[in-house]
Design a protein around this motif. Structure first.
Motif, PDB file in Angstrom:
ATOM      1  N   THR A 103      -3.310  -9.747   5.939  1.00  0.00           N
ATOM      2  CA  THR A 103      -2.553  -8.510   6.110  1.00  0.00           C
ATOM      3  C   THR A 103      -2.045  -8.050   4.766  1.00  0.00           C
ATOM      4  O   THR A 103      -2.034  -8.809   3.801  1.00  0.00           O
ATOM      5  CB  THR A 103      -1.335  -8.744   7.024  1.00  0.00           C
ATOM      6  OG1 THR A 103      -0.508  -9.719   6.378  1.00  0.00           O
ATOM      7  CG2 THR A 103      -1.769  -9.235   8.394  1.00  0.00           C
ATOM      8  N   VAL A 104      -1.643  -6.795   4.734  1.00  0.00           N
ATOM      9  CA  VAL A 104      -1.117  -6.229   3.493  1.00  0.00           C
ATOM     10  C   VAL A 104       0.105  -7.012   3.028  1.00  0.00           C
ATOM     11  O   VAL A 104       0.315  -7.260   1.841  1.00  0.00           O
ATOM     12  CB  VAL A 104      -0.772  -4.741   3.680  1.00  0.00           C
ATOM     13  CG1 VAL A 104      -0.227  -4.135   2.393  1.00  0.00           C
ATOM     14  CG2 VAL A 104      -1.983  -3.971   4.163  1.00  0.00           C
ATOM     15  N   GLU A 105       0.923  -7.474   3.999  1.00  0.00           N
ATOM     16  CA  GLU A 105       2.138  -8.220   3.654  1.00  0.00           C
ATOM     17  C   GLU A 105       1.796  -9.552   3.003  1.00  0.00           C
ATOM     18  O   GLU A 105       2.405  -9.958   2.016  1.00  0.00           O
ATOM     19  CB  GLU A 105       3.021  -8.484   4.898  1.00  0.00           C
ATOM     20  CG  GLU A 105       3.704  -7.250   5.450  1.00  0.00           C
ATOM     21  CD  GLU A 105       2.763  -6.403   6.310  1.00  0.00           C
ATOM     22  OE1 GLU A 105       1.819  -6.976   6.922  1.00  0.00           O
ATOM     23  OE2 GLU A 105       2.921  -5.168   6.338  1.00  0.00           O
ATOM     24  N   ASP A 106       0.786 -10.214   3.607  1.00  0.00           N
ATOM     25  CA  ASP A 106       0.363 -11.509   3.028  1.00  0.00           C
ATOM     26  C   ASP A 106      -0.029 -11.333   1.576  1.00  0.00           C
ATOM     27  O   ASP A 106       0.370 -12.107   0.695  1.00  0.00           O
ATOM     28  CB  ASP A 106      -0.852 -12.056   3.794  1.00  0.00           C
ATOM     29  CG  ASP A 106      -0.454 -12.586   5.160  1.00  0.00           C
ATOM     30  OD1 ASP A 106       0.762 -12.848   5.330  1.00  0.00           O
ATOM     31  OD2 ASP A 106      -1.348 -12.732   6.019  1.00  0.00           O
ATOM     32  N   ILE A 107      -0.833 -10.296   1.341  1.00  0.00           N
ATOM     33  CA  ILE A 107      -1.332 -10.051  -0.017  1.00  0.00           C
ATOM     34  C   ILE A 107      -0.169  -9.769  -0.955  1.00  0.00           C
ATOM     35  O   ILE A 107      -0.085 -10.311  -2.055  1.00  0.00           O
ATOM     36  CB  ILE A 107      -2.339  -8.872  -0.022  1.00  0.00           C
ATOM     37  CG1 ILE A 107      -3.600  -9.294   0.747  1.00  0.00           C
ATOM     38  CG2 ILE A 107      -2.695  -8.439  -1.447  1.00  0.00           C
ATOM     39  CD1 ILE A 107      -4.623  -8.203   0.940  1.00  0.00           C
TER      40      ILE A 107
END
Lengths: 316, 332
Positions: A44-48
């Motif tokens: 996910t964008v958050e993980d990245i």
């Protein structure tokens, strides 16, 4: 001589600084997000974003550079982003030996082939030997190393089964005979192009030396032809050829990437290609820096050898 | 000198002819040159660039590649033995031992990467079979002989560490180390300052007397010839056009070319005021050698007779030879 060595050593410092900046910039300005690569397609964008923060990839480039440079000075090249827990230093040091051995071996072949043949061509210029050697060197220059490598594998490994087609043996654990059996084909394919080039340079340099006044003078003293060649001409010829040998080492390090891949040798070239595939930027950075430093070191050594070979250089 | 006091002949060159193999075909740079050099005599070989003086000396020493570069014919008798046709290896034993050569540019003629000790000891070890230590002592003695100060220290220098005059002295020391019977000096002072020039010429004169050897001094400088030579041979386009004792040549130049050369020397003491004399035209290229007298196209006195057939050398008496159909008499 001591002054010359000292001055030459000092010039290494700015070179290394510039090299480190360039290496850093090349890796960081190339497109592709290492964090996205590490986490895979499902991230996910958050993980990245979290990983970015953890790796410090959000900091300004200059901050990242000084952090990296500071670590490098302490001997810490960082950790692989693709293989968890592997330090870049460990990865490089396990892949370092095969490449260096391959480069040295291929250059030995180059020198042993090119120097005597180049001198022979110069000594017998205009003869049949000279023409034959010209054709040979033309062939060498126009043949890419992977073509020659594949040709050699087909002929010597597949057809006649004289040598293994791929693989690598560590000379210190498996012994030198095994090493030579495995490394001869790669070394020849890597060194051949350069030997053709070096042969031409040796011939040109030797011809120039042989037409010089001091050779005329030596002949007028009654010096035998052998001594003219070995004592009077060889060292002066070598002055040009030393530079070519240095270039040879450097291009062998670069060319190793292709040859290592072709022959399955676990060297730095192989590591480099794998790391680029995985966008393992810490490793790419580390290897590029190591290879650049190796180039600086080779050039330093060439200059020092120059100083030994040519008394006129020491004085300046 | 040699005429009044005949001495044994060191070198006798007879009809020397050197032809170069070039892409444009054969070019004959030296065509039928004959002369003699006696013991203790200095023969000047004079002429403009390209007249064949250096080719003559290189041919005598057989320093051209005889397989690919040049073919040489005629006879070169060194103390009576023809060395032109002896095998190459045997020739190597003569070079440096019975005949030696010094060149114009000492910086490029000394090997830049070898100490001068190495370069002087080489002929001593080859020809006089000396051991290292003996050769070194002899090399130091030779350096002293040619006037190098503190030779014990200088002997381990590299050529670039010496001055131009010293390098020329080193080259002379190398050439004379085995006491050759014949020394060929190819423009030995051209690259030097005038003051050093005089010193080097004095040195050659002094050693010529001391060692009683024959010397061929190649130069384009007539002042040098007047200063040191006993006999002079003037060359033009590969041939000797006039040969005489030095006083005779300067007092009674017979060939129009020799007269032209002498008139081209600037004088300070009146006489030739105003413009310098110059010889009309330029030296033809080797593949455009004119028929008949080679100097005819530039000669103010040339007649139709000069342009037909070859002109032989004729003896005017007293060893004065000239290659001209209408030799001039009297001074300039």
């Amino acid at each position: 001589m001591r002054g010359y060595v000292l001055r030459r050593l000092l010039t290494v410092i700015p070179t290394v600084l510039i090299v480190s900046v360039v290496v850093f910039l090349i890796v960081h300005l190339t497109p592709g997000d290492p964090a996205a690569m590490m986490l895979g397609d499902d991230a996910t964008v958050e993980d990245i974003a979290r990983l970015h923060a953890r790796l410090g990839l959000d900091d300004p480039l200059i901050v990242q550079y000084f952090r990296w440079a500071g670590n490098v000075l302490r001997g810490d090249l960082g950790y692989s982003t693709a293989v968890t827990g592997q330090s870049v230093w460990d990865m490089i040091s396990t892949h370092f030996l095969p490449t260096i051995l391959l480069a040295v071996y291929s250059q030995l072949i180059t020198i042993l082939l090119a120097l005597p043949l180049g001198m022979l061509a110069a000594k017998r210029r205009g003869s049949l030997t000279d023409s034959a050697l010209s054709v040979f060197s033309m062939l060498g220059i126009s043949l890419p190393s992977f073509m020659l490598g594949m040709g050699l594998v087909l002929l010597l490994a597949v057809q006649f089964r004289l040598l293994p087609a791929t693989g690598y043996k560590n000379p210190f654990t498996d012994g030198w005979p095994a090493f030579f059996r495995y490394m001869s084909l790669p070394a020849v394919s890597l060194g051949f192009i350069h030997s053709a080039y070096m042969m031409r340079m040796t011939k040109a340099s030797m011809l120039e030396v042989l037409s010089s006044d001091y050779i005329k003078m030596a002949r007028s003293k009654g010096t035998p032809e052998r001594a003219i060649l070995m004592k009077h001409a060889f060292r002066n010829t070598l002055l040009t050829v030393i530079t070519v040998i240095g270039q040879g080492f450097i291009s062998a390090l670069a060319g190793a990437a292709v040859v290592e891949r072709l022959f399955g040798i676990p060297g730095m070239g192989m590591l480099m290609v794998d790391s680029i595939d995985k966008r393992d930027y810490q490793v790419i950075q580390g290897i590029t820096l190591m290879i650049a430093l190796l180039n600086v070191l080779i050039n330093l050594m060439i200059d020092l050898i120059y100083g030994l070979a040519d008394p006129r250089i020491r004085l300046k | 000198m040699s005429a009044q006091n005949p001495k044994s002949t060191v070198l006798d060159v007879r009809s020397l002819r050197t032809t170069f193999h070039t892409d444009r075909g054969p070019l004959t740079a030296v065509d039928g040159v004959s002369f003699q050099v006696h013991r203790g005599e200095i023969l000047g070989l004079v002429g403009e660039s390209g007249c064949g003086k250096s080719v003559t000396s290189m041919s005598i020493m057989r320093l051209y590649d005889e397989k690919y570069t040049a073919s040489i014919s005629g006879e070169v008798l060194l103390e009576g033995r023809n060395i032109l046709h002896i095998p190459y290896r045997q020739m190597q034993r003569e070079r440096g031992k019975s005949m030696a050569m010094i060149f114009q540019d000492a910086l490029s003629s000394l090997n830049p990467v070898l100490r001068i000790s190495e370069q002087i000891m080489e002929p001593l070890r080859i020809h006089r079979h000396m051991g290292r230590e003996e050769a070194r002592q002899e090399a130091i003695r030779m350096l002293g002989l040619v006037g190098i100060p503190s030779p014990q220290e200088r002997i381990d220098c590299y050529p670039h560490e010496l001055s131009g005059g010293q390098r020329q002295r080193v080259m002379i020391a190398i050439a004379l180390s085995c006491q050759p019977k014949l020394l060929i000096a190819d423009e030995p002072t051209t690259a030097l300052d005038v003051t050093i020039q005089a010193q080097i010429l004095d040195l050659i004169l002094e050693l010529n007397e001391k060692m009683d050897m024959g010397v061929i001094l190649i130069t384009h400088d007539l002042a040098v010839v007047a200063q040191v030579c006993h006999r002079v041979a003037v060359m033009y386009l590969g041939q000797i056009v006039e040969e005489a004792d030095v006083e005779d040549l300067f007092d009674h130049p017979s060939h129009p070319y020799t007269r032209g050369l002498l008139q081209s020397i600037p004088h300070l003491d009146g006489g030739h005021r105003g413009e310098l004399h110059q010889i009309e035209g330029t030296v033809p290229l080797l593949h455009q050698i004119p028929e008949g007298c080679r100097f005819a196209p530039r000669c103010p006195l040339a007649t139709d007779r000069c342009r037909q057939g070859t002109v032989p050398l004729q003896d005017l008496g007293g060893g004065h030879m000239v290659r001209c159909l209408c030799p001039q008499e009297g001074g300039l």
